[in-house]
Design an enzyme around this catalytic site. Structure first.
Site, short mmCIF file in Angstrom:
data_model
loop_
_atom_site.label_atom_id
_atom_site.label_comp_id
_atom_site.label_asym_id
_atom_site.label_seq_id
_atom_site.Cartn_x
_atom_site.Cartn_y
_atom_site.Cartn_z
N GLU A 1 0.39 -0.99 -0.02
CA GLU A 1 -0.06 -0.30 0.52
C GLU A 1 1.19 1.49 0.05
O GLU A 1 0.89 2.04 -0.62
CB GLU A 1 -1.04 0.22 1.09
N TYR B 1 -6.01 7.22 3.14
CA TYR B 1 -5.75 6.03 2.59
C TYR B 1 -5.56 4.77 3.38
O TYR B 1 -6.08 3.32 3.38
CB TYR B 1 -5.69 5.96 1.73
N ASP C 1 -8.74 6.35 -2.28
CA ASP C 1 -8.25 7.08 -3.38
C ASP C 1 -8.14 7.22 -4.35
O ASP C 1 -9.69 8.17 -4.75
CB ASP C 1 -7.34 5.92 -3.74
#
Length: 382
Positions: free
Chosen positions: A53, A136, A154
């Site tokens: 991520e 996020y 996102d």
DNA sequence: AAGCCGGGGTC
DNA sequence: GACCCAGGCTT
């Protein structure tokens, strides 16, 4: 409020809930069937998912994959990463961009190792406290690695939800993001929230694309407000961005018997923590000399122009004049006085084991003794 | 709220 | 060229 009206209101709320439940089932079903096979979808390890991520922040899936594989091989768990040298972390990050992410990644690993016993927290609010983890990434790790019903937004999700709900706000603005986030939080299901979030992103990446959305094959086209209004190509609304200014620079590639003069940039700014041939803001070689001396390039070096390198960043376009010099010896290096640098060293061309930007690699390549064809090409342009 | 921070794929 | 990507931090 009359009894009848109350029932009607309740009935509508129930309808909305039912519609959203159906939406979740449809989208997750589509995701299970057509999801791309990505490396980080083969694991449940929170460390690996967190790593992916952070790498995926502002970076495309295809770009990340090889970096993810190499990183995981070298640092199989959070403690391995935490105990590494930052220069090696930056070395493995070289070319991926946004180098602050690598420093934050390293610091986050150290926080998890020292403060959480090497175990990532499951709740988004706790994850959010760690370095380099924003709204996020907190939602992504919490939902994907821990099955917690945490929302996430996102660039893909913002576009998908803006179309699905026909949201008029600029999706980059504070107000627009706030609205998108509230929709995301309302929609995230209790069951398989990780699949839901990934499905939203997958939809944005493969079908609900910025330019030509493939509405005809979209699994949720019947629920899309923008499509119902025929406005799927007008939404989302995004504000203007301004042009990036051009910046003239001069770089000096100094060599002595296969060793090259490198300077390490201070952490914090552009290319922070990376090593490169000394490079300063200047229009001409003559103008650059004083600053280059402050970055370790000795007065005795006879510099010759060998080419130009262009490099486009998000907010700047760099136009670099590349100089080359052969040093007659490995002269002793002092602490640099030119602004962005903190340290100097003679290193191999590849600068093994430390971070090097793509720009620096382009400069080194431009200063390499040429094959004839390439030399002519440069002369022709000059 | 706005600016800063890489690199590259796609149209 | 323009757009924008599984954003976050700083001011």
């Amino acid at each position: 409020m009359s009894k009848r009206l109350k029932q009607t209101t309740k009935g509508r709320a129930a309808d909305v809930a039912a519609r959203e439940a159906t939406l979740a089932v449809e989208l997750k079903g589509w995701f299970r069937k057509s999801a791309r096979d990505l490396p980080w979808r083969r694991t449940r390890d929170p460390y690996a998912i967190w790593l992916s991520e952070v790498m995926l922040q502002q970076t495309r899936v295809e770009t990340v994959i090889p970096y993810y594989e190499r990183f995981l091989q070298r640092f199989p768990d959070v403690r391995a990463l935490a105990s590494a040298e930052i220069d090696e972390v930056l070395s493995l990050w070289s070319g991926l961009g946004y180098y602050r992410r690598a420093r934050e990644l390293h610091r986050c690993a150290q926080e998890v190792a020292s403060m959480h016993g090497g175990v990532f927290p499951a709740e988004a609010a706790e994850l959010r406290k760690l370095r380099g983890i924003g709204p996020y990434t907190a939602g992504a790790v919490s939902s994907i690695a821990f099955d917690r019903p945490a929302a996430l937004v996102d660039g893909n999700v913002a576009r998908v939800l803006a179309r699905l709900e026909a949201i008029e706000d600029d999706v980059k603005s504070t107000a627009g993001l706030k609205r998108i986030w509230s929709v995301a939080e309302r929609l995230v299901p209790r069951e398989e929230p990780g699949a839901w979030n990934q499905a939203l992103m997958e939809l944005g990446a493969t079908i609900c694309t910025p330019q030509n959305p493939a509405c005809l094959i979209c699994p949720v086209r019947d629920a899309c407000a923008a499509r119902a209004q025929g406005r799927e190509r007008e939404l989302p609304i995004v504000g203007e961005k301004r042009a990036s200014p051009r910046v003239a620079m001069v770089a000096a590639v100094v060599e002595h018997e296969g060793r090259f003069l490198f300077a390490r940039r201070k952490e914090g700014g552009l290319f922070g923590g990376l090593w490169e041939p000394p490079m300063v803001e200047a229009q001409t070689a003559e103008d650059a000399k004083p600053s280059l001396r402050g970055a370790g390039v000795a007065v005795e070096a006879k510099l010759t122009e060998v080419g130009r390198v262009e490099h486009v960043l998000t907010h700047r376009e760099l136009d670099v004049l590349v100089l080359r010099a052969r040093a007659d010896r490995l002269w002793p290096l002092e602490a640099p006085t030119t602004a962005p640098y903190e340290r100097l060293a003679w290193m191999e061309r590849g600068a093994e084991g430390v971070g090097v930007s793509t720009l620096a690699r382009k400069i080194l390549a431009a200063a390499k003794p040429e094959k004839k064809g390439a030399t002519r090409k440069k002369k022709a342009r000059a």
